[in-house]
Design a protein around this motif. Structure first.
Motif, short mmCIF file in Angstrom:
data_model
loop_
_atom_site.label_atom_id
_atom_site.label_comp_id
_atom_site.label_asym_id
_atom_site.label_seq_id
_atom_site.Cartn_x
_atom_site.Cartn_y
_atom_site.Cartn_z
N PHE A 186 82.93 -48.16 -19.29
CA PHE A 186 82.81 -47.59 -17.95
C PHE A 186 83.59 -48.47 -16.98
O PHE A 186 83.17 -49.60 -16.70
CB PHE A 186 81.33 -47.49 -17.56
CG PHE A 186 80.52 -46.74 -18.58
CD1 PHE A 186 80.95 -45.51 -19.08
CD2 PHE A 186 79.33 -47.26 -19.06
CE1 PHE A 186 80.21 -44.82 -20.03
CE2 PHE A 186 78.58 -46.57 -20.01
CZ PHE A 186 79.02 -45.35 -20.50
N PRO A 187 84.70 -47.96 -16.46
CA PRO A 187 85.61 -48.84 -15.71
C PRO A 187 85.05 -49.31 -14.37
O PRO A 187 85.53 -50.30 -13.83
CB PRO A 187 86.84 -47.95 -15.48
CG PRO A 187 86.34 -46.56 -15.59
CD PRO A 187 85.19 -46.60 -16.56
N HIS A 188 84.05 -48.62 -13.83
CA HIS A 188 83.53 -49.01 -12.51
C HIS A 188 82.40 -50.03 -12.62
O HIS A 188 81.86 -50.44 -11.60
CB HIS A 188 83.05 -47.78 -11.76
CG HIS A 188 81.92 -47.05 -12.43
ND1 HIS A 188 82.03 -46.54 -13.70
CD2 HIS A 188 80.66 -46.77 -12.02
CE1 HIS A 188 80.88 -45.97 -14.04
NE2 HIS A 188 80.03 -46.09 -13.05
N LEU A 189 82.04 -50.39 -13.84
CA LEU A 189 80.96 -51.37 -14.04
C LEU A 189 81.53 -52.62 -14.70
O LEU A 189 82.50 -52.55 -15.45
CB LEU A 189 79.87 -50.77 -14.94
CG LEU A 189 79.20 -49.48 -14.46
CD1 LEU A 189 78.20 -48.99 -15.50
CD2 LEU A 189 78.52 -49.69 -13.13
#
Lengths: 361, 242
Positions: free
Chosen positions: B89-92
């Motif tokens: 998950f790129p936003h985490l």
């Protein structure tokens, strides 16, 4: 190298490179001179700022701007027909709203307490606007108006339309046919109708269908119509964001055993909404300006109060000044939204290299 | 542990899986190979119902996979999956990637989930990357994080869908090493891969698929030394030929 040398060098390169360019540059400078100077003269140097009986304004007609109109009528323009001696209440309500906008814009404040701040803030605004408690005189919402009304319509409109639009966007992509059809039907129906006709329906037709004795007040009906309208547009923007998220993200969330709502809430929506910021703000700005359409059903929003301010005989004929003022107010809010969204994009993008990196094979 | 009985799957008119029968015991390591388009990814994705079969039976850990969402979610939390394209998950941050599911699916306290995450990051040799975002890591590191993320759910089975195919050659080994380590600990593993060296080292059984069918299934020694079918021979000559 001195700075001025650089500026000269720059302009020689970009503005005066060849006779064609030089000609265009000179023409534009001449035009700007011809237009801007008289405007400045009219709007500032020869303007009348204070003039209670409108005599000086009459004399300066066509030469200087009559800002005295705004000076005289600012209470009406900002607060409509709200009882004059109680107008500190909508003034305070506007300040509370602006304060809420500002803390919501600061990323450091993006904590659970922000939601509480909004609930408390909106509660305080309700008390201020309606009154009837704490010794405040009750003011029915027919008398609300001006900037206070515009901001309230826009804030409540977006606050309710945005969550609704997320549900609609998810619904449109649902695997359950009934939910999908309902969402598509709603979005297409509302998008296919002008906001004006929705407002008319809400104000004229809806009461006909309600049972005898049950009335929903005009402001609330208009607000609901605006929420329904904005939600349909926002839903398509959100859907665009959802479609941009790679399938692998959905699969990875599922594979971990996350339920539908958890994978949407933690994985998909945070990414989808982030990439949707520019079009979302676009819709927000459009919606903010669209609130002015409530004038057709007799609500006194900012644009209507501006219009009313020039109906008194001694102030007729100063429409330019009045509408310039209204434009300036709208511009301040819309431009702030626009700048904020740009800043937000940059800060979200730079806080880390967050784009998924696919290794070249 | 995993039972596929007479499973068929179609995409429109195209039959992707034809009468698949496969039984995988607890602790067994199965490598699935075959030419592209042979249905191996589709088959492995049936096991946690990222793909839905139209006929036959898929039973995992005693629970049959049907449309019942609760049982599917229960199975998914017991079955770890590692994808070809990592799908972090790129936003985490890495740590948030690892703790999200334990906290929200297993209801593990946050502190405990973080301790466990650090422990697994240690096992895949990258504890120092915990507070970075996936986009800041190399492909090999991302895939190791993805393995750690799956392990944090303490799965009973691990599925690997071509875990090294998207990696640069020099990063393949670091990922395979982690997988070999995992196999030694007795994890039940189903792995779609073309890494025949890996198959030789860890697999109990190699399953060879072609055109939606299981053509051969045999222990690696047998399979590599004396493939029974011409299709398997052709495939092995192509893949080992260079």
């Amino acid at each position: 190298m001195s700075l001025s040398r650089g500026a000269i060098g720059w302009s020689r390169e970009n503005l005066f490179s060849g006779w064609g360019n030089t000609l265009v540059t000179l023409l534009i400078i001449w035009l700007a001179w011809k237009l801007a100077l008289p405007f400045f003269d009219w709007a500032i140097t020869k303007a009348i700022w204070v003039d209670p009986d409108a005599q000086a304004c009459r004399a300066a007609k066509g030469v200087g701007a009559c800002w005295a109109l705004i000076t005289e009528k600012h209470r009406l323009i900002l607060f409509g027909t709200y009882p004059f001696e109680a107008q500190w209440r909508p003034a305070l309500a506007v300040l509370v709203l602006v304060a809420l906008y500002i803390i919501s814009a600061l990323r450091a404040c993006w904590r659970p307490w922000l939601a509480l701040a909004w609930v408390a803030g909106l509660g305080a605004i309700g008390v201020l606007m309606w009154g009837g408690v704490f010794g405040l005189v009750y003011v029915e919402n027919e008398r609300w108006g001006g900037l206070a009304l515009t901001l309230l319509l826009a804030t409540f409109g977006i606050a309710f339309a945005f969550p609704l639009s997320i549900l609609l966007a998810l619904g449109r992509r649902s695997e359950m046919p009934i939910i999908r059809w309902l969402s598509v039907g709603y979005i297409e129906l509302i998008r296919g109708v002008p906001l004006i006709s929705l407002l008319f329906m809400a104000s004229v037709m809806l009461p006909l269908f309600l049972p005898e004795g049950l009335t929903v007040d005009k402001l609330l009906r208009a607000q609901i119509a605006m929420i329904l309208f904005a939600a349909a547009y926002l839903a398509e923007v959100v859907r665009g964001g959802l479609q941009a998220i790679p399938r692998g993200q959905y699969e990875a969330a599922q594979a971990l055993g996350l339920s539908y709502w958890k994978s949407m809430g933690f994985i998909i929506l945070p990414q989808a909404l982030r990439i949707s910021i520019p079009p979302l703000v676009n819709v927000f700005i459009g919606f903010f300006k669209d609130t002015s359409l409530v004038l057709i059903i007799g609500l006194f929003d900012l644009l209507t109060t501006v219009k009313v301010s020039i109906t008194e005989p001694k102030w007729t004929g100063y429409g330019v000044e009045a509408y310039l003022f209204a434009s300036a107010v709208y511009f301040v809010f819309c431009f702030s939204m626009s700048r904020y969204s740009q800043a937000l994009e940059v800060s979200l993008a730079s806080s880390a290299a967050r784009t998924p990196v696919k290794e070249a094979g | 542990m995993i039972e596929l009985q007479a499973v068929n799957k179609w995409y429109g008119d195209f039959q992707a899986l034809k009468n698949i029968n496969l039984s995988i015991a607890k602790g067994e390591k199965v490598v699935v190979c075959g030419p592209s388009g042979s249905g191996k990814s589709t088959m492995i994705r049936l096991i946690n119902r990222l793909e839905v079969h139209q006929s036959g039976k898929v039973v995992v850990d005693g629970i049959e996979l049907t449309d019942d969402l609760k049982s599917v979610e229960a199975i998914r939390s017991e079955v770890g999956m590692v994808f070809q394209s990592f799908n972090l998950f790129p936003h985490l941050t890495v740590l948030e990637n690892l703790t999200l599911a334990p906290i929200w699916v297993r209801r593990m306290p946050k502190r405990e989930a973080e301790e466990q995450a650090m422990q697994y990051l240690g096992r895949v040799q990258i504890p120092e990357q915990a507070h970075k975002y996936p986009g800041q890591l190399s492909g090999g590191q991302q895939q190791r994080v993805a393995i750690a993320r799956a392990l944090c759910m303490q799965p009973r089975v691990m599925l690997f869908d071509e875990p090294t195919s998207a990696l640069d050659p020099e990063m393949i080994k670091e990922v395979l090493d982690v997988m070999i380590e995992l196999a030694k600990e007795g994890m039940t593993m189903v792995c779609v891969t073309h890494e025949m060296g890996f198959a030789r080292t860890v697999a109990d059984r190699v399953v060879f698929m072609d055109q939606g069918e299981i053509v051969e299934a045999a222990p690696p020694k047998e399979f590599f030394a004396a493939p029974k079918t011409d299709r398997a021979k052709l495939f092995l000559s192509q893949i080992l030929g260079h």
